[in-house]
Design a protein around this motif. Structure first.
Motif, PDB file in Angstrom:
ATOM      1  N   UNK A 160     -68.531  54.077 -54.930  1.00 31.22           N
ATOM      2  CA  UNK A 160     -67.589  55.100 -54.475  1.00 31.22           C
ATOM      3  C   UNK A 160     -66.886  54.650 -53.194  1.00 31.22           C
ATOM      4  N   UNK A 161     -65.582  54.916 -53.121  1.00 27.53           N
ATOM      5  CA  UNK A 161     -64.823  54.638 -51.904  1.00 27.53           C
ATOM      6  C   UNK A 161     -64.439  55.930 -51.185  1.00 27.53           C
ATOM      7  N   UNK A 162     -63.699  56.825 -51.885  1.00 28.46           N
ATOM      8  CA  UNK A 162     -63.190  58.032 -51.243  1.00 28.46           C
ATOM      9  C   UNK A 162     -62.654  58.988 -52.300  1.00 28.46           C
ATOM     10  N   UNK A 163     -62.133  60.091 -51.853  1.00 24.07           N
ATOM     11  CA  UNK A 163     -61.394  60.980 -52.739  1.00 24.07           C
ATOM     12  C   UNK A 163     -60.100  61.384 -52.039  1.00 24.07           C
ATOM     13  N   UNK A 164     -59.088  61.805 -52.800  1.00 25.80           N
ATOM     14  CA  UNK A 164     -57.819  62.191 -52.187  1.00 25.80           C
ATOM     15  C   UNK A 164     -57.989  63.337 -51.200  1.00 25.80           C
ATOM     16  N   UNK A 225     -57.717  59.501 -43.088  1.00 29.26           N
ATOM     17  CA  UNK A 225     -57.823  60.620 -42.151  1.00 29.26           C
ATOM     18  C   UNK A 225     -58.332  60.093 -40.816  1.00 29.26           C
ATOM     19  N   UNK A 226     -57.865  60.701 -39.737  1.00 29.18           N
ATOM     20  CA  UNK A 226     -58.308  60.346 -38.396  1.00 29.18           C
ATOM     21  C   UNK A 226     -58.374  58.837 -38.228  1.00 29.18           C
ATOM     22  N   UNK A 227     -59.589  58.310 -38.044  1.00 28.31           N
ATOM     23  CA  UNK A 227     -59.761  56.884 -37.782  1.00 28.31           C
ATOM     24  C   UNK A 227     -59.810  56.044 -39.061  1.00 28.31           C
ATOM     25  N   UNK A 228     -59.925  56.687 -40.231  1.00 30.95           N
ATOM     26  CA  UNK A 228     -59.987  55.934 -41.486  1.00 30.95           C
ATOM     27  C   UNK A 228     -58.572  55.675 -41.982  1.00 30.95           C
ATOM     28  N   UNK A 229     -58.144  54.422 -41.901  1.00 30.62           N
ATOM     29  CA  UNK A 229     -56.789  54.060 -42.286  1.00 30.62           C
ATOM     30  C   UNK A 229     -56.744  53.058 -43.437  1.00 30.62           C
ATOM     31  N   UNK A 230     -57.908  52.824 -44.086  1.00 29.96           N
ATOM     32  CA  UNK A 230     -57.968  51.822 -45.145  1.00 29.96           C
ATOM     33  C   UNK A 230     -58.255  52.433 -46.507  1.00 29.96           C
ATOM     34  N   UNK A 231     -57.981  53.736 -46.662  1.00 25.63           N
ATOM     35  CA  UNK A 231     -58.292  54.426 -47.913  1.00 25.63           C
ATOM     36  C   UNK A 231     -57.027  54.868 -48.652  1.00 25.63           C
ATOM     37  N   UNK A 232     -55.961  54.145 -48.451  1.00 26.56           N
ATOM     38  CA  UNK A 232     -54.700  54.494 -49.104  1.00 26.56           C
ATOM     39  C   UNK A 232     -54.537  53.695 -50.395  1.00 26.56           C
ATOM     40  N   UNK A 233     -55.514  53.825 -51.293  1.00 18.78           N
ATOM     41  CA  UNK A 233     -55.427  53.120 -52.572  1.00 18.78           C
ATOM     42  C   UNK A 233     -56.130  53.943 -53.645  1.00 18.78           C
ATOM     43  N   UNK A 234     -55.778  53.646 -54.891  1.00 17.13           N
ATOM     44  CA  UNK A 234     -56.414  54.292 -56.031  1.00 17.13           C
ATOM     45  C   UNK A 234     -57.015  53.252 -56.948  1.00 17.13           C
TER      46      UNK A 234
END
Length: 282
Positions: A160-164, A225-234
């Protein structure tokens, strides 16, 4: 007057800093779990011998999908009545021992998050599955809070990485994978509209057979979000949302859908759960 402004400014700064710190602490706890208590006392089991027994386990030590968990229980119980199954529902880990697990055809991690079992209990579940048992995971059971290599490899086959986050919930067309297991897909809809929190994994599940997928290019997948800037992918155009795997002599089934109580009011989703259970215990 300047002194007053300074006091107000420092107070606001302190509040912002405190909120940031609390947010960071909350995110850490979501990923690494909240304080854990392991239940070790064996429960008394009285299961009808003529009915397939299913262990519905909803313990959480990470983020709790409380509304979904509570909505799921009467629905799964109704499915059990319909199909002549028996449900043993618990949030106590004491039942995870080889002797008692052997009485169940299937274990369901019902939005279970965080570290929920101790080392011996994890080992008991591993042996149970590998010797021919079955394990199903629903939504939160697939996040990155479990810290259990066997579980990740054999239930998910991916990480798992993240969710939108913007928006968190999005509508998408859930589509049947043409090569899905013929027995599993026999009574399922070819496609249906889902509105869920679409989990993003780092890669497609390995050594798995997909049941349903969505078009990942038709959702906004960013989890920044906030400090997380590497989750802009699907996950790309082919974004699996339900699949199954073999684990030794046993089998596993996972769906990343089911974040909210609304999922349990969707007949197509409930049918997926029903068919997943039927397939798992056959």
């Amino acid at each position: 007057m300047k002194k007053v402004f300074k006091i107000i400014a420092w107070t606001l700064f302190g509040l912002v800093l405190s909120l940031f710190g609390l947010g960071a602490l909350f995110m850490y706890k979501v990923q690494h779990g909240f304080p854990v208590t392991y239940e070790t006392e064996k429960p008394e089991l009285s299961l009808a011998a003529a009915k397939p027994a299913i262990l519905l386990f909803s313990k959480t030590t990470g983020f709790r999908h409380g509304e979904s968990i509570e909505a799921s229980k009467p629905v799964i119980q109704a499915l059990a009545t319909k199909n002549n199954w028996v449900i043993y529902e618990t949030e106590e880990g004491g039942v995870f021992n080889q002797e008692q697990l052997s009485q169940f055809k299937l274990v369901i991690f019902n939005n279970s998050t965080g570290r929920v079992l101790n080392d011996n209990q994890q080992l008991a579940l591993e042996k149970y599955v590998e010797k021919g048992g079955a394990l199903m995971g629903i939504h939160g059971a697939g996040d990155n809070s479990h810290h259990w290599d066997w579980y990740v490899n054999n239930l998910l086959g991916t990480t798992f990485s993240h969710h939108p986050l913007n928006p968190q919930f999005q509508r998408a067309l859930v589509q049947m994978e043409p090569s899905a297991d013929s027995v599993l897909k026999a009574n399922l809809s070819a496609s249906w509209e889902g509105n869920d929190e679409w989990y993003v994994f780092f890669e497609k599940p390995k050594n798995a057979r997909v049941v349903y997928y969505i078009d990942g290019e038709k959702i906004l997948p960013s989890g920044n979000m906030l400090w997380m800037k590497d989750k802009n992918f699907g996950m790309g155009k082919y974004h699996p949302v339900a699949w199954h795997k073999n684990a030794g002599k046993g089998r596993t089934f996972y769906t990343s859908m089911g974040h909210s109580k609304d999922a349990w009011a969707n007949p197509a989703y409930v049918k997926l759960i029903e068919q997943g259970i039927s397939w798992s215990i056959q």
